[in-house]
Every structure is written in C-alpha cells, then in structure tokens.
Design a protein around this motif. Structure first.
Motif, short mmCIF file in Angstrom:
data_model
loop_
_atom_site.label_atom_id
_atom_site.label_comp_id
_atom_site.label_asym_id
_atom_site.label_seq_id
_atom_site.Cartn_x
_atom_site.Cartn_y
_atom_site.Cartn_z
N GLU A 170 13.82 -10.27 3.15
CA GLU A 170 13.69 -11.77 3.66
C GLU A 170 12.61 -12.68 2.75
N HIS A 171 11.64 -11.73 1.95
CA HIS A 171 10.46 -12.43 1.37
C HIS A 171 10.85 -12.86 -0.07
N GLU A 172 10.11 -13.98 -0.47
CA GLU A 172 10.28 -14.35 -1.68
C GLU A 172 9.11 -13.44 -2.68
N LEU A 173 8.65 -12.16 -1.97
CA LEU A 173 7.53 -11.49 -2.69
C LEU A 173 8.09 -10.29 -3.35
N SER A 174 7.68 -9.76 -4.04
CA SER A 174 8.04 -8.64 -5.03
C SER A 174 7.96 -7.31 -4.01
N VAL A 175 9.13 -6.71 -4.10
CA VAL A 175 9.34 -5.58 -3.16
C VAL A 175 8.37 -4.48 -3.70
N ASP A 176 8.20 -4.39 -5.08
CA ASP A 176 7.04 -3.13 -5.56
C ASP A 176 5.83 -3.29 -5.00
N LEU A 177 5.25 -4.59 -4.89
CA LEU A 177 4.01 -4.66 -4.40
C LEU A 177 3.89 -4.80 -2.83
N LEU A 178 4.82 -4.95 -2.32
CA LEU A 178 4.74 -4.80 -0.73
C LEU A 178 4.78 -3.45 -0.31
N LYS A 179 5.31 -2.42 -1.10
CA LYS A 179 5.07 -0.73 -0.91
C LYS A 179 3.71 -0.52 -1.22
N ASP A 180 2.93 -1.11 -2.01
CA ASP A 180 1.60 -0.40 -2.35
C ASP A 180 0.42 -1.11 -1.49
N PRO A 181 0.03 -0.31 -0.60
CA PRO A 181 -1.22 -0.89 0.20
C PRO A 181 -2.19 -1.63 -0.38
N GLU A 182 -2.46 -1.27 -1.71
CA GLU A 182 -3.83 -1.73 -2.38
C GLU A 182 -3.33 -3.06 -3.15
N ARG A 183 -2.11 -3.07 -3.38
CA ARG A 183 -1.58 -4.33 -4.34
C ARG A 183 -0.84 -5.10 -3.26
N CYS A 184 -0.67 -4.77 -2.07
CA CYS A 184 0.14 -5.65 -1.30
C CYS A 184 -0.24 -7.26 -1.02
N PRO A 185 0.53 -8.07 -1.46
CA PRO A 185 0.18 -9.51 -1.29
C PRO A 185 -0.31 -10.06 0.15
N LEU A 186 0.17 -9.04 1.17
CA LEU A 186 -0.11 -9.30 2.59
C LEU A 186 -1.57 -8.75 3.05
N HIS A 187 -2.05 -8.08 2.22
CA HIS A 187 -3.39 -7.61 2.42
C HIS A 187 -4.59 -8.20 1.72
N ALA A 188 -5.28 -9.08 2.59
CA ALA A 188 -6.45 -9.70 1.78
C ALA A 188 -7.48 -8.54 1.48
N HIS A 189 -8.41 -8.79 0.44
CA HIS A 189 -9.55 -7.90 0.05
C HIS A 189 -10.36 -7.69 1.42
N ARG A 190 -11.22 -6.89 1.39
CA ARG A 190 -12.00 -6.46 2.71
C ARG A 190 -11.40 -6.69 3.94
N LEU A 191 -10.16 -6.48 3.95
CA LEU A 191 -9.49 -6.68 5.19
C LEU A 191 -9.52 -5.28 6.19
N ARG A 192 -9.67 -5.71 7.39
CA ARG A 192 -9.96 -4.62 8.41
C ARG A 192 -8.88 -4.84 9.57
N PHE A 193 -8.01 -3.97 9.86
CA PHE A 193 -7.09 -4.09 10.94
C PHE A 193 -8.03 -3.55 12.30
N VAL A 194 -8.18 -4.45 13.39
CA VAL A 194 -8.91 -3.73 14.18
C VAL A 194 -7.91 -3.51 15.49
N ARG A 195 -7.87 -2.23 15.95
CA ARG A 195 -7.07 -1.98 16.94
C ARG A 195 -7.81 -1.59 18.21
N ALA A 196 -8.91 -0.84 18.30
CA ALA A 196 -9.64 -0.28 19.28
C ALA A 196 -10.39 -1.35 20.07
N VAL A 197 -10.52 -1.52 21.20
CA VAL A 197 -11.09 -2.39 22.02
C VAL A 197 -12.60 -2.27 21.87
#
Ligand SMILES: [Zn+2]
Length: 466
Positions: A295-322
């Motif tokens: 459903e995206h206008e984005l490249s499928v190849d890029l989405l599959k690659d965590p380093e190059r994924c356009p939905l991951h900003a640089h210096r990004l950290r997902f915080v899960r633990a309280v």
C-alpha cells in the motif's frame, strides 16, 4: 421484503466512536466498532448499554484499525457478541497490536484513578482489559481486497483501498434479494492524493447510499511543505539543545514522521540528533508497516532492509522497556521523543508531558488532529496549565503545530474521490466530522454535485429502500 435501515451510533457530529448499524430483516451488521474519545460526556457513551443486545449482532466489518473505529470491539465481545469480524489482513495485524494495548491503557487509567482517588465513578473500572481484547481478536477473519465476501444471507461486502492508514478500506455492501438490490458504500476514513507515503484511495463509481467522512470537510490542507515546517522546528530545538516532544498516533503518524525525519537527515536539512520512539506499540506497528509494502508509494526493496528502510530515521531507537522510558527523563537534549497517544489522553507521552511541560527548554510539536475536549487540544490552543494524573501542571514549554500533515482527505481530496461517481447516490450521509466540518462538506457537495445529503445525529435511524 425485509426492512433495511441504517442507524448512526457514533461519528455523527463528532469524529470518534464510529459505529453504523445496518439492519436487514432480522440480521444486524455493525460497520466499524470504535471507541468514543474526548470529552467525558462523549466517552460515557461507551459505558452505556449498547444500542441493541450485542448477542443479536450478526457480524462486524472494520474499515480500519484506528481505535476510534475498532476499539469498542473487546467491549462488544465482553457483552456477548459472538459473530465474525471482517477486516483486511493488514488491519488484522494492526488490531492484534492495538486492541490489547487499548485494554492495557484502560486498566492503567482505572488503576491511576483509584490510586489517586480522582475517579468520577468509584471504584474506577476499566471498560475492558487486555485479556478481553485478546479474546476479541479470535473472531477476526482476514478478507482480501477487491473480492466480494458473503457476510450473511443476501449480503456481501467488498473492501477497497482507502489510502488512509495501512489496511484501511472503503466498504461497499451489496444486498440482493430476487431482482431487488441495493448498494451501500462507506468511505471509512479517506486518504489523500498527495502520494507522499500511502497510495491514494481507489475510486468507486456508484452506490445507492453513501456514507462519507468529513473530518476536514471545511478545510484545505495548506500547500506549505510539511518537511520545511518540521525542519524549522527540529533545527530550533537542536540549536538550543532542547527536547522535542512529539505526541503522535502509534499507527501511521509515527511511521510518517520517521519517514520525514529520515529524508531531512539524508539531505542534510536537519542534524542527526537522537530520535526515540517511546512506544512499544509504535515499534511493533513500524514492523507491520515495513512488512505490508503493497500500500506504500515506497520502494519494496528498501523497506526490507533495516539500514536503508525509509521508515527508520538515523540514530533512531525504539524504546520498549518501561525502565528505559523512565531514563529518558534524566537525559539532556537535544533529542526528539515521539510517543503516543496522539491527543495526549494516555500512553507514555503523558508522563513526558508531566515531566517536561514546566521546562522552557521543551518544545511540544503537534503533528495531528486534536479533538475537542482532549488534553492535546488544550495544550495546542494555549492553556496555561493542564491537569495530568489529578495534578495541575504549568505549561512553560513552547508549543508548535505542523499544519497540513494529515492522513485524511481534505475537502478537495474528498470531492476528487466523489467525482468518480457516474450517477448521484440516492442519499449521501455526511459523518465523522465536527459540526462545522460536516456542514462545510455538505455545502461543497451541494455546490459541485447538487446531491441530496443528510447530516445524521447520534442514534438517528434512516430506512433505506431496496
Ligand atoms: Zn482513522
């Protein structure tokens, strides 16, 4: 001939609580099953007994995963609904994350209310729990888009891409009995034609009855670039080494903001300051977004690659633990914290606001719609203090809003989508908008198409012809 009628049980003069009851003979179909959100008197509606006995509901069809369209489902199941729930695969993947989280949030709110003794109804009881939500998930059947599926006798539904969030659908119901037939289309929440991120809504050419949303029915999204506005705010925050708090819906909005931040970083328009997504849910949803590339206008190849994924900003950290989330309180800027909920009614953003609103080095950046009566609306419209967990918190932070970033069609997008109709519907119901927005869209439709429109009230019933 069995009677056919449509009853508006939510999103009628408001933008939350989407629920429409389509009754055909003795069968009852519920289109969307959303929670009311916002002012207390509106939220109280979720605590009243449901309009009909939930055991008498034949099936539920979900247009998309947002809580104001799906969040009442666990309550409906808790109160006896035993039928099937139809949704797209992506919607199913998303509600699997969102509904248990919503249950957890209800439990937390009740817990806090009881602990601090500020509940209006004591003791505070959650509307439903995470466990209730898990149970509700078992009823969901994934439906393929663009293929009609029978949901009861003489009735089928076809889901078409709405382009609003991942999995969101326009719902076309078709009722056929002998030679008589009727089609009833629901726009759901309609996406845009800007092609920034999601593909645009699919056209439909005809319906006897149409229910169309009007969140931005009286507004046009400004042409000013969202990225330019975002870059200005981020650069100011970075210069003063401040903290940027961004309340954002975990689903759709967080991913889109990460996409914009990444593009700004890649082109050197903002410095690479740390970005924390402080939401386990938004983190899980980001994975789902990268998985459903269709459903995206984005490249499928890029989405599959965590380093190059356009939905991951640089210096990004997902915080899960309280614990890690709490540590953010002691960390100095510059940094960006993105957390849910988008209207500051719950979730980890509330803790960050409580901690950082009194600090002038904080900037709160709103990137989404703030419904009337919500804490977010109060902060965005210049309140001097806000009540959080029973305490008044002074507001010394800067408050900014990015305009024009919306997953909803504005009135021009909506008219563009409606212009695909080759004949006027017999009747068009305008819903899912505050009164001004709804009137605005009614006027635009009258001027452009001269269609017959209705602006239904809460619990109003309309007989439909078949
Ligand atoms: Zn929505």
């Amino acid at each position: 001939m069995p009677d056919l009628s449509l009853t508006f049980l939510g999103a009628a003069g408001t933008v939350t609580g989407s629920k429409y009851l389509l009754q055909f003979g003795r069968a009852n179909y519920l289109i969307d099953c959303g929670l009311f959100q916002g002012a207390d008197d509106i939220e109280q509606r979720d605590r009243q007994p449901f309009y009909i006995d939930p055991r008498k509901i034949t099936a539920v069809v979900l247009s998309h995963a947002h809580i104001d369209h799906s969040g009442y489902l666990p309550k409906l199941v808790k109160d006896g609904f035993r039928g099937k729930v139809y949704a797209t695969q992506a919607t199913r993947d998303l509600v699997q994350i969102m509904l248990p989280d919503s249950g957890k949030l209800q439990e937390e709110q009740a817990f806090y209310a009881n602990k601090k003794g500020y509940s209006a109804h004591r003791p505070a009881v959650p509307l439903y729990t995470a466990r209730d939500a898990e149970r509700a998930l078992r009823s969901i059947r994934a439906v393929r888009p663009n293929e009609p599926i029978e949901i009861g006798d003489h009735i089928s539904v076809t889901m078409r891409r709405a382009g609003h969030i991942l999995g969101s659908s326009i719902l076309e119901f078709s009722i056929a009995l002998g030679r008589r037939r009727a089609t009833i289309a629901f726009s759901g929440d309609l996406g845009r034609y800007d092609r920034v991120f999601m593909k645009p809504p699919e056209p439909i050419a005809a319906a006897d009855y149409l229910v169309v949303e009007s969140t931005y029915g009286n507004r046009a999204h400004p042409a000013t670039s969202v990225e330019e506005q975002l870059a200005n705010v981020v650069n100011r925050v970075a210069e003063r080494k401040g903290v940027l708090l961004m309340p954002a819906f975990a689903v759709g909005r967080t991913q889109r903001m990460l996409y914009h931040l990444r593009r700004l970083q890649d082109t050197g328009r903002i410095p690479e300051i740390p970005v924390y997504v402080d939401s386990p849910m938004a983190s899980d949803v980001s994975d789902v977004y990268c998985r459903h590339s269709e459903e995206h206008e984005l490249s499928v190849d890029l989405l599959k690659d965590p380093e190059r994924c356009p939905l991951h900003a640089h210096r990004l950290r997902f915080v899960r633990a309280v614990e890690e989330s709490k540590k953010l309180n002691d960390m100095p800027g510059p940094m960006i914290i993105i957390a849910a909920s988008g209207m500051c009614e719950g979730g980890r953003i509330v803790h960050h606001l409580k901690h950082r609103l009194p600090d002038p080095a904080t900037t709160v950046l709103f990137v989404g719609y703030q419904a009337e009566g919500t804490r977010g609306r109060k902060i965005a419209t210049g309140a001097k203090e806000v009540r959080i967990h029973g305490q008044w918190v002074p507001l010394r932070a800067s408050v900014e809003t990015i305009h024009g970033i919306s997953a909803h069609a504005d009135w021009q997008d909506t008219l563009q989508w409606l212009s695909n109709f080759t004949a006027p519907p017999r009747l068009t119901f305008i819903t899912h908008g505050e009164p001004d927005a709804r009137e605005g869209l009614a006027q635009h439709i009258a001027e452009r198409f001269n269609w017959k429109v209705e602006t239904p009230g809460y619990k109003s019933v309309f007989p439909l012809e078949i």
